[in-house]
Design a protein around this motif. Structure first.
Motif, mmCIF file in Angstrom:
data_model
loop_
_atom_site.group_PDB
_atom_site.id
_atom_site.type_symbol
_atom_site.label_atom_id
_atom_site.label_comp_id
_atom_site.label_asym_id
_atom_site.label_seq_id
_atom_site.Cartn_x
_atom_site.Cartn_y
_atom_site.Cartn_z
ATOM 1 N N ASN A 150 35.941 10.422 11.823
ATOM 2 C CA ASN A 150 34.869 9.758 11.694
ATOM 3 C C ASN A 150 34.382 10.270 10.649
ATOM 4 O OD1 ASN A 150 33.286 7.885 11.894
ATOM 5 N ND2 ASN A 150 31.137 8.373 12.925
ATOM 6 N N PRO A 151 33.945 10.222 9.363
ATOM 7 C CA PRO A 151 34.728 9.351 8.482
ATOM 8 C C PRO A 151 36.103 9.060 8.208
ATOM 9 C CG PRO A 151 33.156 10.174 7.047
ATOM 10 C CD PRO A 151 33.429 11.365 8.298
ATOM 11 N N ASN A 152 36.770 8.234 8.369
ATOM 12 C CA ASN A 152 37.876 8.041 8.554
ATOM 13 C C ASN A 152 38.792 8.076 7.586
ATOM 14 O OD1 ASN A 152 40.410 6.829 10.152
ATOM 15 N ND2 ASN A 152 40.586 5.512 8.699
ATOM 16 N N ASN A 153 40.155 8.883 7.444
ATOM 17 C CA ASN A 153 40.588 9.344 6.072
ATOM 18 C C ASN A 153 42.095 7.985 6.037
ATOM 19 O OD1 ASN A 153 42.423 10.079 4.243
ATOM 20 N ND2 ASN A 153 43.549 11.813 5.647
ATOM 21 N N PRO A 154 42.508 7.284 5.269
ATOM 22 C CA PRO A 154 41.705 8.015 3.835
ATOM 23 C C PRO A 154 40.642 6.722 3.588
ATOM 24 C CG PRO A 154 43.515 6.203 4.329
ATOM 25 C CD PRO A 154 43.562 5.884 5.144
ATOM 26 N N ASP A 155 40.102 5.569 4.238
ATOM 27 C CA ASP A 155 39.632 4.702 3.979
ATOM 28 C C ASP A 155 37.705 4.192 3.432
ATOM 29 O OD1 ASP A 155 39.021 4.310 6.355
ATOM 30 O OD2 ASP A 155 39.998 2.097 7.312
ATOM 31 N N GLY A 156 37.204 6.120 4.611
ATOM 32 C CA GLY A 156 36.385 6.274 4.539
ATOM 33 C C GLY A 156 35.441 5.527 5.648
ATOM 34 N N ARG A 157 36.178 4.660 6.130
ATOM 35 C CA ARG A 157 35.304 4.298 7.646
ATOM 36 C C ARG A 157 34.563 4.847 8.312
ATOM 37 N NH1 ARG A 157 37.217 2.204 12.279
ATOM 38 N NH2 ARG A 157 39.119 3.316 11.549
ATOM 39 N N ILE A 158 33.216 4.011 8.606
ATOM 40 C CA ILE A 158 32.638 4.723 9.580
ATOM 41 C C ILE A 158 31.878 4.248 10.997
ATOM 42 C CG2 ILE A 158 29.562 6.168 9.832
ATOM 43 C CD1 ILE A 158 31.132 7.586 8.398
ATOM 44 N N VAL A 159 32.410 4.520 12.392
ATOM 45 C CA VAL A 159 32.278 4.281 13.436
ATOM 46 C C VAL A 159 30.804 4.544 13.897
ATOM 47 C CG1 VAL A 159 32.510 4.092 15.789
ATOM 48 C CG2 VAL A 159 34.514 3.880 14.289
ATOM 49 N N GLU A 160 29.796 3.167 13.839
ATOM 50 C CA GLU A 160 28.380 3.864 14.182
ATOM 51 C C GLU A 160 28.171 4.764 15.339
ATOM 52 O OE1 GLU A 160 26.087 0.297 14.613
ATOM 53 O OE2 GLU A 160 26.562 -0.386 12.813
ATOM 54 N N ARG A 161 27.386 5.597 15.141
ATOM 55 C CA ARG A 161 27.211 7.123 16.031
ATOM 56 C C ARG A 161 26.976 5.741 17.405
ATOM 57 N NH1 ARG A 161 21.752 8.751 17.622
ATOM 58 N NH2 ARG A 161 21.525 10.439 18.544
ATOM 59 N N LYS A 162 26.014 5.162 17.610
ATOM 60 C CA LYS A 162 26.012 4.558 18.637
ATOM 61 C C LYS A 162 26.924 3.724 19.696
ATOM 62 C CE LYS A 162 24.423 -0.094 16.932
ATOM 63 N NZ LYS A 162 23.116 -1.223 15.968
ATOM 64 N N LYS A 163 28.058 3.397 19.239
ATOM 65 C CA LYS A 163 28.993 2.559 19.468
ATOM 66 C C LYS A 163 29.553 3.685 19.924
ATOM 67 C CE LYS A 163 29.195 -1.808 16.305
ATOM 68 N NZ LYS A 163 30.376 -2.185 15.338
ATOM 69 N N LEU A 164 30.135 4.668 19.471
ATOM 70 C CA LEU A 164 30.335 6.258 20.062
ATOM 71 C C LEU A 164 29.816 6.499 21.516
ATOM 72 C CD1 LEU A 164 31.450 8.039 16.796
ATOM 73 C CD2 LEU A 164 33.258 6.514 18.151
ATOM 74 N N LEU A 165 28.372 6.370 21.089
ATOM 75 C CA LEU A 165 27.585 7.114 22.296
ATOM 76 C C LEU A 165 27.758 6.155 23.331
ATOM 77 C CD1 LEU A 165 24.823 8.266 20.908
ATOM 78 C CD2 LEU A 165 26.147 9.961 22.387
ATOM 79 N N ALA A 166 28.416 4.414 23.549
ATOM 80 C CA ALA A 166 28.303 3.876 24.328
ATOM 81 C C ALA A 166 29.498 4.621 25.470
ATOM 82 C CB ALA A 166 28.552 2.425 23.811
ATOM 83 N N LEU A 167 31.042 4.174 24.472
ATOM 84 C CA LEU A 167 32.361 4.195 24.934
ATOM 85 C C LEU A 167 32.232 5.663 25.468
ATOM 86 C CD1 LEU A 167 35.058 3.499 24.397
ATOM 87 C CD2 LEU A 167 34.826 4.930 22.270
ATOM 88 N N ALA A 168 31.262 6.604 24.723
ATOM 89 C CA ALA A 168 31.213 7.900 24.975
ATOM 90 C C ALA A 168 30.573 7.864 26.845
ATOM 91 C CB ALA A 168 30.636 8.771 24.976
ATOM 92 N N GLU A 169 30.325 6.547 26.852
ATOM 93 C CA GLU A 169 29.301 7.001 28.479
ATOM 94 C C GLU A 169 30.325 5.872 29.297
ATOM 95 O OE1 GLU A 169 25.023 4.504 30.144
ATOM 96 O OE2 GLU A 169 25.387 4.906 27.613
ATOM 97 N N LYS A 170 31.027 4.973 29.170
ATOM 98 C CA LYS A 170 31.178 4.632 29.688
ATOM 99 C C LYS A 170 32.931 5.480 30.239
ATOM 100 C CE LYS A 170 31.077 -0.514 27.614
ATOM 101 N NZ LYS A 170 31.463 -1.447 26.757
ATOM 102 N N LEU A 171 33.711 6.227 29.766
ATOM 103 C CA LEU A 171 34.558 7.372 29.445
ATOM 104 C C LEU A 171 34.064 8.007 30.593
ATOM 105 C CD1 LEU A 171 36.444 7.785 25.931
ATOM 106 C CD2 LEU A 171 37.206 6.266 27.694
#
Length: 204
Positions: A1-22
């Motif tokens: 994050n950013p992704n290679n090669p397209d530079g796509r960004i996963v929003e921090r809030k989405k990653l934090l929500a995923l981290a909480e579930k994990l």
């Protein structure tokens, strides 16, 4: 994050929500932020690792241009660091590499200037590609992500003239282009693109 090669960004809030579930299931979220030095820093999870269940990976080989050092690091909360140390054991890193890394991280003035320069050069490359009908679909300021029907033709046409782009066999319509360095390299790229464009017109 950013992704290679397209530079796509996963929003921090989405990653934090995923981290909480994990975290609730005893899991661990590992985020590769090798390109975050040229990404939107507000989306980084580096400041969130103390919540636990998050590991952020960083590299000196991208933004800092120190690939030869083979140096990187992981950010995590103290219990996770202890687990990593217990599993991996001592990890030998050369003293000069550590010194380079420490100085690079401390030089905030260089980092700010480099981010400005990369942004200018990325915009310049986008404009140059645009002149020859090559659409830039994303990327970061370190590399540009090109998507076009004749990506294979552009890859071959530039490669035959000594300019290498990255082509992806699984995505034949996609290319990744690095930034030219000095003025002569920009001129050479412009000349090669002009030759390629003319050849396409002649072949049409």
């Amino acid at each position: 994050n950013p992704n290679n090669p397209d530079g796509r960004i996963v929003e921090r809030k989405k990653l934090l929500a995923l981290a909480e579930k994990l975290r609730a299931r005893g899991g661990l979220l590992v985020v590769d932020e090798a390109f975050m030095d040229v990404g939107p820093l507000g989306e980084s999870l580096a400041g969130d690792v103390e919540q636990g269940g998050i590991v952020v990976l960083r590299s000196f080989g991208k933004f800092f241009g120190l690939a030869g050092l083979r140096l990187g690091f992981a950010l995590a909360d103290a219990p996770t660091v202890e687990r990593l140390e217990a599993q991996f054991g001592p990890w030998a890193v050369a003293g000069p590499a550590l010194e380079y890394g420490i100085r690079a991280l401390a030089d905030s003035g260089w980092q700010a200037e480099m981010r400005r320069r990369l942004a200018r050069d990325a915009a310049r490359l986008d404009a140059l590609f645009g002149r020859f009908g090559i659409p830039v679909a994303g990327g970061t300021t370190l590399f540009r992500y090109v998507r076009l029907r004749d990506a294979a033709g552009l890859f071959s046409g530039l490669g035959e003239r000594g300019i290498l782009l990255r082509h992806f066999s699984g995505r034949p319509e996609v290319l990744r282009a690095g930034l030219p360095g000095e003025g002569e390299e920009w001129q050479r790229l412009e000349s090669v693109l002009a030759d390629w464009s003319q050849q396409r017109e002649d072949d049409a």
